[in-house]
Design an enzyme around this catalytic site. Sequence first.
Site, PDB file in Angstrom:
ATOM      1  N   ASP A   1       0.866  -1.163   0.000  1.00  0.00           N
ATOM      2  CA  ASP A   1       0.000   0.000   0.000  1.00  0.00           C
ATOM      3  C   ASP A   1       0.913   1.226   0.000  1.00  0.00           C
ATOM      4  OD1 ASP A   1      -2.425   1.532   0.283  1.00  0.00           O
ATOM      5  OD2 ASP A   1      -1.966   1.737   2.415  1.00  0.00           O
TER       6      ASP A   1
ATOM      7  N   ASP B   1      -0.191   5.108   0.932  1.00  0.00           N
ATOM      8  CA  ASP B   1      -0.427   6.162   1.915  1.00  0.00           C
ATOM      9  C   ASP B   1      -0.409   5.608   3.338  1.00  0.00           C
ATOM     10  OD1 ASP B   1      -0.789   8.004  -0.190  1.00  0.00           O
ATOM     11  OD2 ASP B   1      -2.863   7.349  -0.424  1.00  0.00           O
TER      12      ASP B   1
ATOM     13  N   ASP C   1      -1.379  -0.301   6.112  1.00  0.00           N
ATOM     14  CA  ASP C   1      -1.761   0.314   7.380  1.00  0.00           C
ATOM     15  C   ASP C   1      -3.248   0.247   7.656  1.00  0.00           C
ATOM     16  OD1 ASP C   1      -3.092   3.424   6.936  1.00  0.00           O
ATOM     17  OD2 ASP C   1      -2.219   2.396   5.225  1.00  0.00           O
TER      18      ASP C   1
END
Length: 222
Positions: free
Chosen positions: A7, A9, A183
Amino acid sequence: MRLALFDLDHTLIPIDSDYSWGQFTVTLGWRDAETHTRANDAFYEQYKAGTLDIHEYIRFSVAPLAEHGAQKSDAAHRRFMDEVIRPAMKPVAFDLVRQHQDAGDTVIIVTATNEFVTRPIAEAFGVDELIAIDLERDAQGEPTGAIRGTPSFREGKVARVEQWLAARGHSWASVAHSTFYSDSINDLPLLEKVHEPVATNPDARLRPIASERGWRILNLFE
């Protein structure tokens, strides 16, 4: 084939590139500060809560691109990279990507942010393969506000990785090992799909799930 999926961001960078790009357009005078920030904040809270309507958000987020055109938008993004993104990129994230590349893994950034915002960021990390939200474009090449194909969001990330594999004559079954760093609770479907899920700087909803399931937790930016 060994896959290392990332991922973007709050995983490889400690900011949200999509949200930050929106705020950057305000500094350019492309949008009214109060109106845009209120809407951008609301969408961001929906994303964190796992309730975001991705199609509605894309219509909102790409509107300035069509309004200002490709040449002006590309120039603005180069400034965005220099002023916002590159200062936020950390050596520890570069090192993690390089570790997988040096091991011979195929590294792919898999993000729910659109390809206009994220392609230059992937390139800055030295990552050639990017799975991002593809924007539908008109005959002049300007975004229409619609999403082309399956959005790489939530379950769509699994589908898009499957499409990527199929286009190269592979499937999940032919992947010897797969790792996914994320996250976000929104990425639970892909985290559950790979051999090695890594909760990276996990949000408040993902962290207890990762702990309960015995997943590795990586606090990359501490």
